[in-house]
Design a protein around this motif. Structure first.
Motif, PDB file in Angstrom:
ATOM      1  N   ARG A 171     -31.691  -3.464  10.096  1.00 16.75           N
ATOM      2  CA  ARG A 171     -30.549  -3.111  10.769  1.00 16.75           C
ATOM      3  C   ARG A 171     -29.382  -2.888  10.007  1.00 16.75           C
ATOM      4  N   TYR A 175     -27.271   0.102   8.543  1.00 16.94           N
ATOM      5  CA  TYR A 175     -25.715   0.143   8.766  1.00 16.94           C
ATOM      6  C   TYR A 175     -25.087   0.568   7.439  1.00 16.94           C
ATOM      7  N   GLN A 236     -36.127   0.070  17.341  1.00 15.53           N
ATOM      8  CA  GLN A 236     -34.734  -0.140  18.259  1.00 15.53           C
ATOM      9  C   GLN A 236     -34.862   0.054  19.492  1.00 15.53           C
ATOM     10  N   LYS A 289     -20.247   1.345  19.049  1.00 15.43           N
ATOM     11  CA  LYS A 289     -20.447   0.322  18.027  1.00 15.43           C
ATOM     12  C   LYS A 289     -20.033  -1.126  18.573  1.00 15.43           C
ATOM     13  N   GLY A 290     -20.948  -2.150  18.623  1.00 18.60           N
ATOM     14  CA  GLY A 290     -20.539  -3.311  18.933  1.00 18.60           C
ATOM     15  C   GLY A 290     -20.428  -3.475  20.419  1.00 18.60           C
ATOM     16  N   THR A 302     -25.879  -7.816  19.624  1.00 15.51           N
ATOM     17  CA  THR A 302     -24.949  -7.476  18.564  1.00 15.51           C
ATOM     18  C   THR A 302     -24.097  -6.115  18.935  1.00 15.51           C
ATOM     19  N   MET A 304     -25.424  -3.196  18.167  1.00 18.96           N
ATOM     20  CA  MET A 304     -25.502  -2.286  16.960  1.00 18.96           C
ATOM     21  C   MET A 304     -26.719  -1.384  16.927  1.00 18.96           C
ATOM     22  N   TYR A 307     -26.299   2.094  18.610  1.00 24.81           N
ATOM     23  CA  TYR A 307     -25.304   2.574  17.872  1.00 24.81           C
ATOM     24  C   TYR A 307     -25.966   3.173  16.898  1.00 24.81           C
ATOM     25  N   LEU A 308     -26.759   2.542  15.889  1.00 22.76           N
ATOM     26  CA  LEU A 308     -27.507   3.111  14.744  1.00 22.76           C
ATOM     27  C   LEU A 308     -28.542   4.334  15.295  1.00 22.76           C
TER      28      LEU A 308
END
Length: 338
Positions: A171, A175, A236, A289-290, A302, A304, A307-308
C-alpha cells in the motif's frame, strides 16, 4: 475599475482640454464667418477626435510596454531587466516593485526547497519498501521450511500476519508510485476467477479463524489489465470485507459476470458482505484520501485502501461503484467496458 482609471489618467485631461479648445475655435469661426460655422465646427471636432485616438493608442502601447517590462523583471530579477523596466516607468522607479520581486523570489526558493525535501522523503520511502521485502521473503522461506514443526492454526496465523505486513508495504509502495510522472504497466489477459482465487487464498487463515463463509461463483471471464495492480485492488477490497464482516456467520459473496447492452459488452466483478455496512452519510466520502467514517470499528483504519483502489481503478479504465446490500451489508463492484 482602478486599472481602467489608471489607463485613462492621461486621456481625461486631454479630453477636457480638447473640448475647451474646440468650443473656443468654434466661437472664433462663428464670429469670423457664420456661414461656414457648421462645416468648420465639424472639421474641428473630427481633428480633435483623431488627436484623442492617437493619444489613446500611444497610452495603450506605453501601458503594455510597462506591463511586459514588469513581468520580465519579476521573472528574471536581474539588473538588466530592472533598468529596462525603470526606463519606461513614469515619475520614477517604484520601490515596491523591487520589494515584491524579492519576496516572490524568497517564496519561490522556499517552495523549491520543500519540493526537494518531499522528493527525498518519497524516494526514501520507496527504497525502504523495496528493502523490507527481503526480510519478508526470508520469513516466508522459514515458514515453508518449518511448517511441519507448527500447528496448522499457528502456521495459518503467521502466514496471515506475514501477508498483512506485505499488504501494508504494498500500500505504501503503490501510494508512492501513484504520484510518479510515469508508471510502467504490464497489460495482459487476466482471468478474474484465477485472480480472485489467488487473492482469497492469502486470506484463507483469517477467513477460517473468523468462521466466515465465502460464496464465489459466476462466469469465468477475462479482462485486459495489469495483473499486479488488479491483485492489489482485489486484496484491498477483500481485506475490508474480511475485516468488517461479523465473525461466526458472516458471508462474503463474490460474483463475476458479463453483460451486453446496446451492443456494448461489459465485465462485472462484485465483492459484497453481510456486515454492518456503511452509514449513508459516509458513502459519498469512502474513496476520499484518509477518510475513516463515523463507525467506531473503522476509527483505527488509515483510510488509504479504498482511496488507492479508486485511484488505480481510474488508471486502469475500470468503473467502480458501491453496492447497498439489503437488509444490511456493503459491496463494491468493478466494471470493465470492452
Amino acid at each position: 475599475m482602478k486599472k481602467s482609471k489608471k489607463k485613462s489618467g492621461m486621456i481625461k485631461p486631454a479630453l477636457g482640454l480638447m473640448a475647451l479648445t474646440d468650443v473656443f475655435f468654434s466661437f472664433l469661426v462663428y464670429i469670423a464667418s457664420p456661414k461656414t460655422f457648421g462645416v468648420m465646427t465639424a472639421v474641428i471636432v473630427l481633428f480633435s477626435a483623431a488627436v484623442l485616438t492617437v493619444l489613446y493608442l500611444l497610452e495603450q502601447s506605453s501601458e503594455k510596454k510597462r506591463l511586459f517590462r514588469a513581468w520580465n523583471y519579476l521573472e528574471k530579477k536581474d539588473e538588466d531587466s530592472l533598468e529596462r523596466f525603470r526606463a519606461v516607468m513614469p515619475g520614477g522607479w517604484p520601490l515596491w516593485c523591487r520589494a515584491l520581486a524579492d519576496e516572490l523570489s524568497r517564496q519561490q526558493s522556499a517552495i523549491e526547497d520543500g519540493q526537494y525535501e518531499l522528493k527525498d522523503y518519497e524516494e526514501f520511502i520507496e527504497q525502504w519498501t523495496h528493502e523490507i521485502k527481503t526480510p519478508l521473503s526470508l520469513t516466508e522461506l522459514v515458514l515453508s521450511n518449518h511448517s511441519d514443526e507448527m500447528s496448522p492454526y499457528v502456521l495459518g496465523r503467521l502466514r496471515h500476519v506475514q501477508y498483512q505486513i506485505r499488504s501494508d508495504v504494498d500500500r505504501i509502495l503503490y501510494y508512492a508510485r501513484s504520484k510518479a510522472d510515469h508508471m510502467d504497466y504490464r497489460f495482459e489477459t487476466v482471468s478474474l476467477s484465477e485472480a480472485l482465487l489467488e487473492v482469497t487464498k492469502n486470506f484463507s487463515g483469517m477467513i477460517q479463524e473468523r468462521g466466515l463463509a465465502v460464496n464465489a461463483g459466476g462466469e469465468d471471464v477475462s479482462v485486459m489489465t495489469d495483473r499486479r495492480i488488479l491483485l492489489f485492488i482485489l486484496s484491498q477490497i477483500l481485506s475490508n470485507a474480511v475485516k468488517y464482516t461479523p465473525a461466526q456467520g458472516g458471508v462474503i459473496d463474490i460474483r463475476t459476470w458479463e453483460t451486453v447492452e446496446n451492443d456494448e459488452k461489459s465485465v462485472h466483478l462484485k465483492i459484497s458482505d453481510n456486515g454492518p455496512g456503511v452509514p449513508p452519510q459516509d458513502l459519498p466520502f469512502i474513496f476520499d484520501k484518509g477518510f475513516c467514517g463515523s463507525s467506531p470499528d473503522r476509527q483505527h483504519s488509515t483510510g488509504m485502501g479504498l482511496y488507492l483502489v479508486k485511484k488505480y481503478a481510474a488508471l486502469m479504465a475500470m468503473d467502480i461503484r458501491t453496492i447497498d446490500v439489503q437488509p444490511h451489508g456493503f459491496g463494491i463492484e468493478l466494471i470493465w467496458k470492452l
